[in-house]
Design a protein around this motif. Structure first.
Motif, short mmCIF file in Angstrom:
data_model
loop_
_atom_site.label_atom_id
_atom_site.label_comp_id
_atom_site.label_asym_id
_atom_site.label_seq_id
_atom_site.Cartn_x
_atom_site.Cartn_y
_atom_site.Cartn_z
N LYS A 52 0.89 -1.12 -0.23
CA LYS A 52 -0.23 -0.25 -0.07
C LYS A 52 0.90 1.14 0.01
O LYS A 52 0.34 2.11 -0.56
N ALA A 53 1.98 1.25 0.69
CA ALA A 53 3.07 2.34 0.61
C ALA A 53 3.25 2.97 -0.84
O ALA A 53 3.45 4.06 -1.03
N GLY A 54 3.10 2.28 -1.92
CA GLY A 54 3.22 2.71 -3.31
C GLY A 54 2.08 3.45 -3.82
O GLY A 54 2.01 3.88 -4.88
N ASN A 55 0.57 3.23 -3.05
CA ASN A 55 -0.30 3.94 -3.54
C ASN A 55 -0.42 5.36 -3.38
O ASN A 55 -0.08 5.84 -2.23
N VAL A 56 -0.92 6.18 -4.18
CA VAL A 56 -1.09 7.39 -3.81
C VAL A 56 -1.76 8.04 -2.97
O VAL A 56 -3.17 7.62 -3.25
N ALA A 57 -1.75 8.69 -2.20
CA ALA A 57 -2.55 9.19 -1.00
C ALA A 57 -2.54 10.66 -1.17
O ALA A 57 -1.66 11.52 -0.68
N ALA A 58 -3.91 10.95 -1.78
CA ALA A 58 -3.84 12.50 -1.95
C ALA A 58 -5.12 13.18 -1.45
O ALA A 58 -5.34 14.27 -1.43
N GLY A 266 -0.48 20.24 -4.55
CA GLY A 266 0.78 19.79 -5.19
C GLY A 266 0.89 18.40 -5.16
O GLY A 266 1.91 18.10 -5.87
N ILE A 267 -0.02 17.58 -5.12
CA ILE A 267 0.07 16.23 -5.15
C ILE A 267 -0.41 15.91 -6.34
O ILE A 267 -1.57 16.09 -6.79
N GLU A 268 0.26 15.13 -7.34
CA GLU A 268 -0.12 14.76 -8.59
C GLU A 268 -1.22 13.41 -8.75
O GLU A 268 -0.69 12.49 -8.07
N LYS A 269 -2.22 13.50 -8.77
CA LYS A 269 -3.47 12.64 -8.62
C LYS A 269 -3.69 11.68 -9.90
O LYS A 269 -3.63 12.35 -11.00
N PRO A 270 -3.46 10.20 -9.89
CA PRO A 270 -3.55 9.49 -11.25
C PRO A 270 -4.97 9.62 -11.52
O PRO A 270 -5.86 9.75 -10.65
N VAL A 271 -5.31 9.53 -12.76
CA VAL A 271 -6.37 9.14 -13.30
C VAL A 271 -6.84 7.87 -13.50
O VAL A 271 -6.18 6.99 -13.90
N ASP A 272 -7.92 7.67 -12.79
CA ASP A 272 -8.23 6.25 -12.39
C ASP A 272 -9.53 5.89 -13.52
O ASP A 272 -10.63 6.37 -12.87
N ASN A 273 -9.24 5.13 -14.55
CA ASN A 273 -10.52 4.70 -15.32
C ASN A 273 -10.65 3.32 -15.20
O ASN A 273 -10.11 2.33 -15.69
#
Length: 288
Positions: A52-58, A266-273
């Motif tokens: 989970k540490a690699g998952n983006v937390a925004a 400032g956190i880049e959030k991934p686009v989740d499709n």
């Protein structure tokens, strides 16, 4: 056994942060009972905490503690806004803030280290990544703070005045988001960029006009820009007839500094499709 529908898989995925196929397997094992699937996934969460540490937390929360002389602000991030509203997450945020305040920390690094065991335990329990992102400590003659929900937090330091005034100014900062305290702090680069934008947007109006007229037009825009960008020149949200600087001066106070945190800035959030992910998983399965 309940039917394992795409909607059910999507719901479990959103609630846990796990991959689609992992969610489908968990639902199948749980007979389509989403709550049981979540419990089963949490039961094995300690094994997956590192992943989970690699998952983006925004998403997450801002929290503040102040005593009129000192304020500490922290941002703790989660992957979903849903988790930020849960008691386990709130307890971790509060525990972290209390420690930061009591230990007089000025940087997030020692807090992150001190809270790592609690963080890992929380990740294992809730099924998504959680991070302490940043911390600020401010102090001065008078300190006031304002927290807008759990998304925006501001601390203001005054010389003179009152805590109530500092809180009012902090509320203004939360709403107006000034870039600078004083016009003199606005960089030459920022002014030049604003000039270039103005010239580009008003090319037709400027064309053919004498240089002195153009200079006056640009000067007017820069004056307005400085007023919009600097806290002391902004119209006070509670009384637009006063600037924030004039408000402080009336109370015999001087604004020393302000600190503003907003969740995820400032956190880049991934686009989740989700549809694309489903298509990719189906395509991969058909090749096996």
């Amino acid at each position: 056994m309940a039917e394992i529908t795409a909607a059910l898989v999507k719901e479990l995925r959103e609630r846990t942060g796990e991959g689609m196929m992992d969610c489908k397997k968990a639902l199948t094992k749980a007979g389509g009972d989403i709550e049981k699937a979540i419990d089963d996934m949490r039961a094995s969460g300690a094994i997956k905490a590192a992943k989970k540490a690699g998952n983006v937390a925004a998403e997450g929360a801002i929290s503040i503690k102040d005593d009129g002389k000192v304020a500490v602000l922290i941002e703790v991030n989660s992957q979903t806004d849903f988790l930020a509203l849960q008691d386990d997450f709130k307890a971790f945020v509060n525990e972290s803030l209390e420690k930061a305040f009591a230990d007089k920390l000025t940087d997030a690094a020692p807090l992150i280290e001190a809270q790592e065991t609690s963080r890992v335990n929380l990740v294992a329990k809730v099924g998504e990544n959680v991070n302490i992102r940043r911390l600020a400590r401010v102090e001065g003659d008078v300190v006031g703070s304002y927290l807008h929900g759990n998304k925006i937090g501001v601390a203001v330091v005054l010389k003179g005045g009152s805590v109530e005034l500092a809180r009012d100014i902090a509320m203004h900062v939360a709403a107006s988001n000034p870039e600078f305290l004083l016009p003199s702090e606005v960089s030459a680069d920022a002014i030049e960029r604003e000039k270039a934008v103005f010239m580009s947007l008003n090319e037709d109006k400027i064309k053919g006009k004498p240089a002195n007229i153009v200079e006056n037009m640009v000067g007017g825009r820069i004056k307005k820009f400085l007023a919009e960008a600097s806290l002391v020149e902004q119209a006070f949200v509670k009384n637009p007839e006063l600037t924030v600087g004039a408000l402080a001066k009336q109370a015999g106070a001087e604004i020393v500094s302000f600190t503003r945190f907003a969740v995820g800035e400032g956190i880049e959030k991934p686009v989740d499709n989700f549809a694309d992910e489903v298509a990719a998983q189906v395509a991969a399965a058909s090749k096996q």
